[in-house]
Write a protein that holds these residues in place. Structure first.
Motif, PDB file in Angstrom:
ATOM      1  N   UNK A 161      43.645  28.689  30.315  1.00 56.01           N
ATOM      2  CA  UNK A 161      43.325  27.555  29.452  1.00 56.01           C
ATOM      3  C   UNK A 161      41.818  27.427  29.270  1.00 56.01           C
ATOM      4  N   UNK A 162      41.062  27.585  30.345  1.00 56.50           N
ATOM      5  CA  UNK A 162      39.600  27.517  30.246  1.00 56.50           C
ATOM      6  C   UNK A 162      39.063  28.647  29.372  1.00 56.50           C
ATOM      7  N   UNK A 163      39.634  29.844  29.505  1.00 59.30           N
ATOM      8  CA  UNK A 163      39.193  30.976  28.687  1.00 59.30           C
ATOM      9  C   UNK A 163      39.472  30.730  27.210  1.00 59.30           C
ATOM     10  N   UNK A 170      34.263  30.012  29.427  1.00 59.49           N
ATOM     11  CA  UNK A 170      34.837  31.274  29.897  1.00 59.49           C
ATOM     12  C   UNK A 170      33.840  32.118  30.680  1.00 59.49           C
ATOM     13  N   UNK A 171      32.563  31.763  30.637  1.00 60.33           N
ATOM     14  CA  UNK A 171      31.542  32.512  31.366  1.00 60.33           C
ATOM     15  C   UNK A 171      31.278  31.938  32.761  1.00 60.33           C
ATOM     16  N   UNK A 172      31.910  30.810  33.070  1.00 61.32           N
ATOM     17  CA  UNK A 172      31.762  30.225  34.396  1.00 61.32           C
ATOM     18  C   UNK A 172      32.517  31.059  35.427  1.00 61.32           C
ATOM     19  N   UNK A 173      32.234  30.808  36.687  1.00 59.72           N
ATOM     20  CA  UNK A 173      33.010  31.446  37.747  1.00 59.72           C
ATOM     21  C   UNK A 173      34.442  30.939  37.692  1.00 59.72           C
ATOM     22  N   UNK A 174      35.347  31.611  38.396  1.00 61.54           N
ATOM     23  CA  UNK A 174      36.735  31.158  38.413  1.00 61.54           C
ATOM     24  C   UNK A 174      36.836  29.728  38.932  1.00 61.54           C
ATOM     25  N   UNK A 175      36.087  29.432  39.980  1.00 60.51           N
ATOM     26  CA  UNK A 175      36.109  28.068  40.515  1.00 60.51           C
ATOM     27  C   UNK A 175      35.566  27.078  39.491  1.00 60.51           C
ATOM     28  N   UNK A 176      34.552  27.489  38.734  1.00 60.32           N
ATOM     29  CA  UNK A 176      34.005  26.620  37.699  1.00 60.32           C
ATOM     30  C   UNK A 176      35.003  26.357  36.589  1.00 60.32           C
ATOM     31  N   UNK A 177      35.771  27.380  36.214  1.00 60.24           N
ATOM     32  CA  UNK A 177      36.785  27.203  35.175  1.00 60.24           C
ATOM     33  C   UNK A 177      37.927  26.318  35.665  1.00 60.24           C
TER      34      UNK A 177
END
Length: 241
Positions: A161-163, A170-177
């Motif tokens: 969903x974030x991507x 989408x450029x954030x870390x996985x935790x950020x997303x």
């Protein structure tokens, strides 16, 4: 890089324009709502998505004989004609996609035959409605055979969903997303429950129709007493790390 999915098997397309929409969070709800919103956008409510914008008026020919003004008129007229031709092409392409979707709506599932090029790359033979096409096409396609999300699947659904929302997220870390989605759960629920008359958060995504489908699937999972056992049919693009 590896692509995995939550669901599997043949592709299934479910539409509900003629038969009513039922529960938007049920098994038939995701693509039912998405195809309805495609139709809603196509009728003029979301002009920016499907190019249903009035044609650019052609400039009037100047009465003067000044060569500079005549040359500018020719350039402006040529530019207006080009824009109108591009919009007409986009409208025709959208009409074809929606027509194919309506014809396939009653199928329980179907497969895409593919062509292989000399490098071994596979391309679907159907040119109008396939999983490699635009957000419009991807937003109405899902796997016919669903699978339980599980702990990993629920996490990847949020990342997906974030991507799809993109805009730098989408450029954030996985935790950020994951944090981004958790901070916008009210918007996710509002998009799933009231996509037409709500705050339309899903429309701000770079891939709005895929984003809406993910919002509905995620809302269904989070509202379940057992989110990890909810059956999902959405394709999830996952990078192995």
């Amino acid at each position: 890089m590896e692509r995995k999915r939550v669901g599997g098997g043949p592709v299934k397309l479910e539409l509900g324009m003629e038969s009513g929409f039922g529960n938007p969070l049920g098994r038939n709800g995701i693509l039912t709502w998405v195809i309805f919103l495609l139709w809603w956008a196509w009728t003029g409510s979301v002009d920016c998505l499907l190019g249903r914008i009035p044609g650019v008026p052609l400039p009037e020919k100047p009465s003067t004989e000044d060569l500079t003004e005549i040359q500018n008129w020719k350039w402006n007229a040529r530019k207006a004609k080009k824009i109108n031709q591009e919009r007409h092409s986009l409208r025709c392409d959208t009409e074809i996609k929606l027509s194919v979707a309506r014809k396939m709506k009653d199928e329980e599932g179907f497969y895409y035959p593919h062509n292989l090029d000399f490098r071994g790359r596979a391309y679907p033979m159907h040119p109008h409605l396939n999983h490699l096409s635009s957000d419009l096409c991807r937003g109405v396609l899902e796997f016919a055979e669903g699978r339980p999300l599980g702990k990993s699947g629920l996490r990847w659904l949020k990342i997906q969903l974030a991507n799809l929302y993109a805009g730098g997220v989408e450029k954030l870390s996985y935790d950020g997303r994951l944090a981004f989605v958790d901070n916008h759960l009210d918007d996710v629920f509002d998009s799933a429950d009231n996509p037409l008359n709500g705050n339309r958060w899903w429309l701000t995504a770079e891939d709005p129709f895929q984003c809406l489908a993910a919002c509905i699937n995620l809302s269904e999972a989070l509202r379940s007493s057992s989110p990890h056992t909810v059956i999902s049919h959405l394709p999830i693009h996952q990078v192995s790390v």
